[in-house]
Design an enzyme around this catalytic site. Structure first.
Site, PDB file in Angstrom:
ATOM      1  N   SER A  19      27.301  41.640  63.319  1.00 19.51           N
ATOM      2  CA  SER A  19      27.805  40.116  63.004  1.00 19.51           C
ATOM      3  C   SER A  19      26.622  38.850  63.393  1.00 19.51           C
ATOM      4  O   SER A  19      26.759  37.918  62.700  1.00 19.51           O
ATOM      5  CB  SER A  19      28.996  39.709  63.529  1.00 19.51           C
ATOM      6  OG  SER A  19      28.820  39.280  65.074  1.00 19.51           O
ATOM      7  N   SER A 145      18.762  47.752  75.267  1.00 16.96           N
ATOM      8  CA  SER A 145      18.814  47.467  76.635  1.00 16.96           C
ATOM      9  C   SER A 145      18.317  45.989  77.002  1.00 16.96           C
ATOM     10  O   SER A 145      18.784  45.134  76.087  1.00 16.96           O
ATOM     11  CB  SER A 145      18.020  48.511  77.659  1.00 16.96           C
ATOM     12  OG  SER A 145      17.986  48.203  78.830  1.00 16.96           O
ATOM     13  N   TYR A 159      25.252  41.684  84.664  1.00 16.65           N
ATOM     14  CA  TYR A 159      24.649  42.059  83.158  1.00 16.65           C
ATOM     15  C   TYR A 159      23.738  42.959  83.369  1.00 16.65           C
ATOM     16  O   TYR A 159      23.465  44.289  82.666  1.00 16.65           O
ATOM     17  CB  TYR A 159      24.231  40.758  82.549  1.00 16.65           C
ATOM     18  CG  TYR A 159      23.506  41.020  81.245  1.00 16.65           C
ATOM     19  CD1 TYR A 159      23.936  41.459  80.206  1.00 16.65           C
ATOM     20  CD2 TYR A 159      22.051  40.926  81.277  1.00 16.65           C
ATOM     21  CE1 TYR A 159      23.183  41.732  79.086  1.00 16.65           C
ATOM     22  CE2 TYR A 159      21.379  40.988  80.183  1.00 16.65           C
ATOM     23  CZ  TYR A 159      21.866  41.572  78.938  1.00 16.65           C
ATOM     24  OH  TYR A 159      21.095  41.783  77.852  1.00 16.65           O
ATOM     25  N   LYS A 163      22.433  47.008  82.218  1.00 21.91           N
ATOM     26  CA  LYS A 163      21.459  47.339  81.372  1.00 21.91           C
ATOM     27  C   LYS A 163      20.434  48.367  82.302  1.00 21.91           C
ATOM     28  O   LYS A 163      19.953  49.253  81.799  1.00 21.91           O
ATOM     29  CB  LYS A 163      20.642  46.246  81.174  1.00 21.91           C
ATOM     30  CG  LYS A 163      21.358  45.291  80.024  1.00 21.91           C
ATOM     31  CD  LYS A 163      21.495  45.986  78.898  1.00 21.91           C
ATOM     32  CE  LYS A 163      22.142  45.101  77.702  1.00 21.91           C
ATOM     33  NZ  LYS A 163      22.568  45.692  76.511  1.00 21.91           N
TER      34      LYS A 163
HETATM   35  N1  LIG Z   1      19.189  37.908  73.002  1.00 25.64           N
HETATM   36  C1  LIG Z   1      18.368  37.998  73.954  1.00 25.64           C
HETATM   37  O1  LIG Z   1      17.717  37.277  74.517  1.00 25.64           O
HETATM   38  C2  LIG Z   1      18.568  39.461  74.577  1.00 25.64           C
HETATM   39  C3  LIG Z   1      17.627  40.113  75.398  1.00 25.64           C
HETATM   40  C4  LIG Z   1      17.677  41.253  75.691  1.00 25.64           C
HETATM   41  C5  LIG Z   1      18.590  42.130  75.148  1.00 25.64           C
HETATM   42  N2  LIG Z   1      19.637  41.681  74.455  1.00 25.64           N
HETATM   43  C6  LIG Z   1      20.686  42.502  74.080  1.00 25.64           C
HETATM   44  O2  LIG Z   1      20.680  42.633  72.705  1.00 25.64           O
HETATM   45  C7  LIG Z   1      22.000  43.068  72.077  1.00 25.64           C
HETATM   46  C8  LIG Z   1      22.299  42.067  71.041  1.00 25.64           C
HETATM   47  O3  LIG Z   1      22.605  40.789  71.570  1.00 25.64           O
HETATM   48  P1  LIG Z   1      22.368  39.454  70.640  1.00 25.64           P
HETATM   49  O4  LIG Z   1      20.838  38.845  71.511  1.00 25.64           O
HETATM   50  O5  LIG Z   1      22.048  39.887  69.293  1.00 25.64           O
HETATM   51  O6  LIG Z   1      23.458  38.577  70.902  1.00 25.64           O
HETATM   52  P2  LIG Z   1      24.635  38.072  69.994  1.00 25.64           P
HETATM   53  O7  LIG Z   1      23.854  37.194  68.624  1.00 25.64           O
HETATM   54  O8  LIG Z   1      25.602  37.449  70.885  1.00 25.64           O
HETATM   55  O9  LIG Z   1      25.075  39.566  69.490  1.00 25.64           O
HETATM   56  C9  LIG Z   1      26.038  40.351  70.033  1.00 25.64           C
HETATM   57  C10 LIG Z   1      26.637  41.115  69.135  1.00 25.64           C
HETATM   58  O10 LIG Z   1      27.519  42.210  69.884  1.00 25.64           O
HETATM   59  C11 LIG Z   1      28.910  42.012  69.381  1.00 25.64           C
HETATM   60  N3  LIG Z   1      29.717  42.525  70.189  1.00 25.64           N
HETATM   61  C12 LIG Z   1      30.308  42.096  71.375  1.00 25.64           C
HETATM   62  N4  LIG Z   1      31.111  42.696  71.874  1.00 25.64           N
HETATM   63  C13 LIG Z   1      31.700  43.781  70.903  1.00 25.64           C
HETATM   64  C14 LIG Z   1      32.456  44.865  70.888  1.00 25.64           C
HETATM   65  N5  LIG Z   1      33.301  44.994  71.895  1.00 25.64           N
HETATM   66  N6  LIG Z   1      32.283  45.773  69.921  1.00 25.64           N
HETATM   67  C15 LIG Z   1      31.520  45.388  68.883  1.00 25.64           C
HETATM   68  N7  LIG Z   1      30.823  44.470  68.806  1.00 25.64           N
HETATM   69  C16 LIG Z   1      30.463  43.575  69.718  1.00 25.64           C
HETATM   70  C17 LIG Z   1      29.083  40.657  68.734  1.00 25.64           C
HETATM   71  O11 LIG Z   1      30.127  40.692  68.124  1.00 25.64           O
HETATM   72  P3  LIG Z   1      31.023  39.200  67.861  1.00 25.64           P
HETATM   73  O12 LIG Z   1      30.360  38.490  67.029  1.00 25.64           O
HETATM   74  O13 LIG Z   1      32.286  39.818  67.553  1.00 25.64           O
HETATM   75  O14 LIG Z   1      31.218  38.508  69.272  1.00 25.64           O
HETATM   76  C18 LIG Z   1      27.763  40.184  68.247  1.00 25.64           C
HETATM   77  O15 LIG Z   1      27.482  40.924  67.159  1.00 25.64           O
HETATM   78  C19 LIG Z   1      22.862  42.975  73.423  1.00 25.64           C
HETATM   79  O16 LIG Z   1      23.243  44.189  73.994  1.00 25.64           O
HETATM   80  C20 LIG Z   1      21.809  41.926  74.390  1.00 25.64           C
HETATM   81  O17 LIG Z   1      22.516  42.417  75.819  1.00 25.64           O
HETATM   82  C21 LIG Z   1      19.517  40.563  73.824  1.00 25.64           C
END
Ligand SMILES: NC(=O)c1ccc[n+]([C@@H]2O[C@H](COP(=O)([O-])OP(=O)(O)OC[C@H]3O[C@@H](n4cnc5c(N)ncnc54)[C@H](OP(=O)(O)O)[C@@H]3O)[C@@H](O)[C@H]2O)c1
Length: 222
Positions: A19, A145, A159, A163
């Site tokens: 999403s 991760s 968190y 990871k």
């Molecule tokens: N952004 C960063 O700086 C960063 C850095 C390192 C790693 N990551 C990792 O990257 C991944 C994606 O994060 P992002 O940065 O893209 O953040 P984001 O924009 O908040 O996206 C997170 C996604 O996960 C979905 N989600 C959460 N709980 C869920 C569930 N129970 N079932 C299905 N979908 C679920 C959310 O859906 P909803 O819209 O329904 O909430 C959203 O689509 C995560 O694993 C995060 O730990 C992010």
């Protein structure tokens, strides 16, 4: 000898948490590369923008409901994909969120919920695709991760530990799956502009100024 009929089949991918953010961009990228992409979202009402963008570019992308914390939802989504396409070539385990705050301030239930999404969610989807990938003798599992799967700092124990768990699980499973032609890839992003901070959770007690960790948390920008 390469089986051309097999090689010519359109590859099928599924991405969790499409999403927004990394999952959104990854779903579009895979579809643009020609993968028939199931962009999965836990709440289908949050998929309008992705659907609009995919339709505008006439991409092979289909929205599907999948909540990684709900075993029936995972099972239904995966069964639907296999019944429609007969294969799954790529699973991107991306869904996740951050639970931040001092360790002592976080309740066990808050930590369990964090693990239920970030660790058990990935376990549910991976175990659900493996029979199909093993039968195919091919597949790629991409686990998103974080740099926090390698290093941690104050305020991210919940968190970062999810990871770190993702890293150990991925490394072990990669060896187990190699003989079956299935690869496991770990992605360890640093900060990425997404809804991640907006979607992150703070323990209830961390907002209490009487918390002994209040000063540290303020410094960390709670
Ligand atoms: N952004 C960063 O700086 C960063 C850095 C390192 C790693 N990551 C990792 O990257 C991944 C994606 O994060 P992002 O940065 O893209 O953040 P984001 O924009 O908040 O996206 C997170 C996604 O996960 C979905 N989600 C959460 N709980 C869920 C569930 N129970 N079932 C299905 N979908 C679920 C959310 O859906 P909803 O819209 O329904 O909430 C959203 O689509 C995560 O694993 C995060 O730990 C992010």
């Amino acid at each position: 000898m390469v089986d051309m009929s097999e090689a010519n089949k359109q590859k099928v991918a599924i991405v969790t948490g499409s999403s927004s953010g990394i999952g959104y961009a990854t779903s579009l990228m895979l579809a643009r590369k020609g993968f028939y992409t199931y962009a999965s979202v836990r709440n289908i009402s949050r998929s309008a923008r992705l659907e609009y963008e995919a339709n505008a570019e006439k991409l092979p992308l289909k929205l599907i409901q999948l909540d990684v914390t709900d075993v029936d939802s995972v099972k239904d989504a995966l069964e639907k994909i296999v019944s429609e396409k007969g294969r799954i070539d790529v699973l991107v385990n991306n869904a996740g969120y951050g639970l931040f705050g001092a360790f002592e301030d976080i309740s066990l239930d808050e930590i369990k919920a964090q693990y239920d999404t970030n660790v058990f969610g990935l376990i549910r989807t991976t175990q659900a695709v493996l029979p199909t990938m093993r039968k195919q003798k091919s597949g790629i599992i991409v686990n998103v991760s974080s740099i926090n799967g390698q290093i941690a700092f104050p305020g991210i124990s919940a968190y970062a530990s999810t990871k770190f768990a993702t890293e150990g699980l991925s490394e072990s499973v990669a060896y187990e799956l190699e003989p079956f032609g299935i690869k496991v890839v770990l992605i360890e992003p640093g900060p990425v502009g997404s809804n991640f901070m907006k979607g992150s959770v703070l323990p209830k007690t961390a907002l209490d100024p009487r918390s002994p960790y209040s000063e540290t948390e303020t410094k960390l920008g709670k």
